[in-house]
Design an enzyme around this catalytic site. Structure first.
Site, mmCIF file in Angstrom:
data_model
loop_
_atom_site.group_PDB
_atom_site.id
_atom_site.type_symbol
_atom_site.label_atom_id
_atom_site.label_comp_id
_atom_site.label_asym_id
_atom_site.label_seq_id
_atom_site.Cartn_x
_atom_site.Cartn_y
_atom_site.Cartn_z
ATOM 1 N N ARG A 155 10.479 -8.254 -25.456
ATOM 2 C CA ARG A 155 9.251 -8.059 -25.897
ATOM 3 C C ARG A 155 8.245 -9.332 -25.824
ATOM 4 O O ARG A 155 7.015 -9.385 -25.393
ATOM 5 C CB ARG A 155 9.273 -7.290 -27.257
ATOM 6 C CG ARG A 155 7.951 -6.712 -27.491
ATOM 7 C CD ARG A 155 8.023 -5.702 -28.790
ATOM 8 N NE ARG A 155 6.571 -5.227 -28.998
ATOM 9 C CZ ARG A 155 6.207 -5.139 -30.212
ATOM 10 N NH1 ARG A 155 7.072 -5.856 -31.251
ATOM 11 N NH2 ARG A 155 4.747 -4.448 -30.489
ATOM 12 N N HIS A 159 4.699 -9.820 -23.802
ATOM 13 C CA HIS A 159 3.509 -9.924 -25.008
ATOM 14 C C HIS A 159 2.757 -11.218 -24.316
ATOM 15 O O HIS A 159 1.429 -11.482 -24.254
ATOM 16 C CB HIS A 159 3.549 -9.959 -26.200
ATOM 17 C CG HIS A 159 3.708 -8.616 -26.828
ATOM 18 N ND1 HIS A 159 3.128 -8.083 -28.002
ATOM 19 C CD2 HIS A 159 4.391 -7.381 -26.374
ATOM 20 C CE1 HIS A 159 3.378 -6.931 -28.386
ATOM 21 N NE2 HIS A 159 4.067 -6.586 -27.274
ATOM 22 N N ASN A 187 1.030 -8.354 -32.103
ATOM 23 C CA ASN A 187 2.000 -9.225 -32.161
ATOM 24 C C ASN A 187 2.767 -9.482 -33.462
ATOM 25 O O ASN A 187 3.692 -10.183 -33.427
ATOM 26 C CB ASN A 187 1.545 -10.824 -31.505
ATOM 27 C CG ASN A 187 0.926 -10.729 -30.195
ATOM 28 O OD1 ASN A 187 1.792 -10.037 -29.410
ATOM 29 N ND2 ASN A 187 0.339 -11.679 -29.795
ATOM 30 N N HIS A 288 11.644 -0.002 -23.055
ATOM 31 C CA HIS A 288 12.008 0.571 -24.352
ATOM 32 C C HIS A 288 13.430 1.171 -24.439
ATOM 33 O O HIS A 288 13.832 1.946 -25.200
ATOM 34 C CB HIS A 288 10.929 1.708 -24.454
ATOM 35 C CG HIS A 288 9.681 0.972 -25.050
ATOM 36 N ND1 HIS A 288 8.573 1.814 -25.178
ATOM 37 C CD2 HIS A 288 9.354 -0.476 -25.122
ATOM 38 C CE1 HIS A 288 7.360 0.983 -25.347
ATOM 39 N NE2 HIS A 288 8.099 -0.359 -25.398
#
Ligand code: HEM
Length: 435
Positions: A155, A159, A187, A288
């Site tokens: 992740r 990001h 975040n 995911h």
């Protein structure tokens, strides 16, 4: 035709057992017509399998030996021969077309995306040849203690790349000039353990190679290894990213990272700004398949009333974890196999068990529904598309050459005092003097 196609796809993504299974099917179906060629392709896959296994952990620079390319040519020639007998195959065995159909609903490109200018697969070949081994080995040990770290690292890379490009800016702590990108709302749920792991990797690598490998590259490699060590596909990462000097503002961060309450229209809009399409959206959302989400990320689906697109038993269990929208608890993103990188996330969506609106809507919106089905029925296809989209995402707005810097601490930009300039490997032998 279908089984040959599938065999090649499977072998491309490293799923050799599936490739062999498919070829078995070809031999049964093709009979004497293609047997000599098919037998040769089987030999090639077995050989490439052995070599890949042998080279694993020993040498990260996996070149394709000559006999493999010959094997690939042979497989392709066999495809051409088989195409010549298409009528025979299709009339006798109509179901052979099935894998082909699922391939065609996703966007056409089968190849890996091109390598961005300034990046290369061999960037650290002379300056830090062991970098990939260091990262893989260290993370293997860390994941034994906490497999959730894999999700955290994947992740962080996403990001990083979606906001201002893959420049390691998400790793920077806030400074006197204001809060960092790290402190922007999307975040806040990045795992502290992931930031710590990247800093630890940086220290390990610098100890062996000096300050040559960027934090942005470490993040991209750590994301790749998180996928591989959780059971997903292995792939090569173009390297040579440099670290950004500035972090993004809170507004830019909020704009770049879609909310989990977004529908497909919003998601496609955000992704299109980055030249990513519907296939990229569905493939990348497959991230995911591992990891956790907080109640606040899906409370819009439970309160004030239950989202009608949600399976009832699934929703009832979520109410138990999150009796209120602000309960500070987490639940798994993929109920079928929460720590394994596989295609079960798409089966969740087909059963109305996607956690976020942004997940479930992929199976509701007609622009993405068929892509979900194709990935849920064909894991090799998902892996192939996921790898392609990750390589694309991992090259968004990268800083190369003498732009940016190579940080010595991933959470702080370098101070000019006390740092010696370094020679940076450039493309085609050009070297740069940089801080
Ligand atoms: C398409 C838009 C996306 C949205 C709206 C989204 C949203 C979210 C949210 C809200 C969470 C949970 C945060 C929390 O509550 O703790 C999450 C977790 C996660 N996301 Fe995404 N995400 C998206 C795309 C991606 C992509 C592209 C990847 C990687 C390829 C990814 C990988 C992950 C992982 C691995 C987790 C679990 C993190 C952990 O357990 O620490 N996501 N995402």
């Amino acid at each position: 035709m279908g089984c040959l196609h599938v065999a090649i796809l499977c072998d491309d993504v490293g799923d050799h057992s599936e490739a062999l299974r498919s070829l078995d099917m070809c031999i049964i179906m093709g009979g004497p017509l293609l047997r000599p060629n098919l037998d040769a392709v089987v030999q090639w896959i077995i050989a490439s399998w052995t070599v890949t296994n042998e080279s694993k952990g020993r040498n990260s620079d996996r070149m394709v030996p000559e006999e493999h390319s010959k094997g690939l040519d042979l497989a392709k020639n066999t495809m051409i021969i088989a195409s010549g007998h298409k009528d025979f195959f299709c009339q006798s065995f109509p179901t052979l077309g099935a894998p082909h159909i699922s391939v065609s609903v996703v966007s056409e490109a089968q190849e890996l995306p091109p390598v961005a200018k300034g990046l290369s697969y061999t960037f650290y070949k002379t300056s830090c040849p062991q970098v990939e081994n260091i990262i893989r080995k260290h993370l293997k040990g860390e994941f034994k203690k906490d497999i959730g770290l894999a999700a955290g690292l994947l992740r962080v890379h996403f990001h990083d790349c979606f906001v201002q490009g893959c420049d390691g800016s998400v790793l920077l702590d806030g400074s006197a000039s204001g809060p960092g990108e790290k402190d922007a709302p999307p975040n806040l749920t990045l795992r502290p353990s992931a930031f710590k792991a990247i800093n630890n990797l940086k220290a390990l690598i610098d100890k062996q190679c000096g300050r040559v490998v960027s934090c942005a590259d470490i993040t991209a490699l750590a994301a790749r290894d998180s996928i591989v060590l959780s059971g997903g596909p292995d792939y090569r990462v173009p390297l040579g990213r440099r670290d950004g000097l500035e972090f993004a503002t809170r507004e830019a961060t909020n704009d770049g990272l879609p909310s989990p309450a977004s529908n497909v229209t919003i998601l496609l809009k955000v992704l299109s700004k980055l030249n990513l399409d519907a296939t990229d959206l569905v493939a990348l959302s497959g991230g995911h398949t591992i990891g956790l989400g907080h109640c606040s990320s899906f409370s819009n689906r439970l309160f004030p009333s239950q989202d009608t697109t949600m399976d009832n038993t699934f929703a009832n269990n979520l109410y138990k974890t999150c009796p209120t929208g602000t309960t500070n608890k987490t639940t798994v993103l993929d109920i079928r196999s929460p720590n394994v990188f596989d295609n079960k996330y798409y089966a969740d969506l087909e059963h109305k068990q996607g956690l976020f609106t942004s997940d479930q809507d992929l199976y509701i919106d007609k622009r993405t529904k068929e892509i979900v089905t194709s990935f849920s029925t064909n894991q090799a296809l998902f892996f192939q598309k996921f790898v392609a989209s990750m390589v694309k995402m991992g090259q968004l707005n990268v800083l190369t050459g003498n732009k940016g810097e190579i940080r010595s601490d991933c959470s702080k930009k370098n101070s000019k005092e006390g740092l010696w300039p370094i020679i940076v490997d450039g493309e085609e032998g050009q070297d740069f003097l940089a801080f």
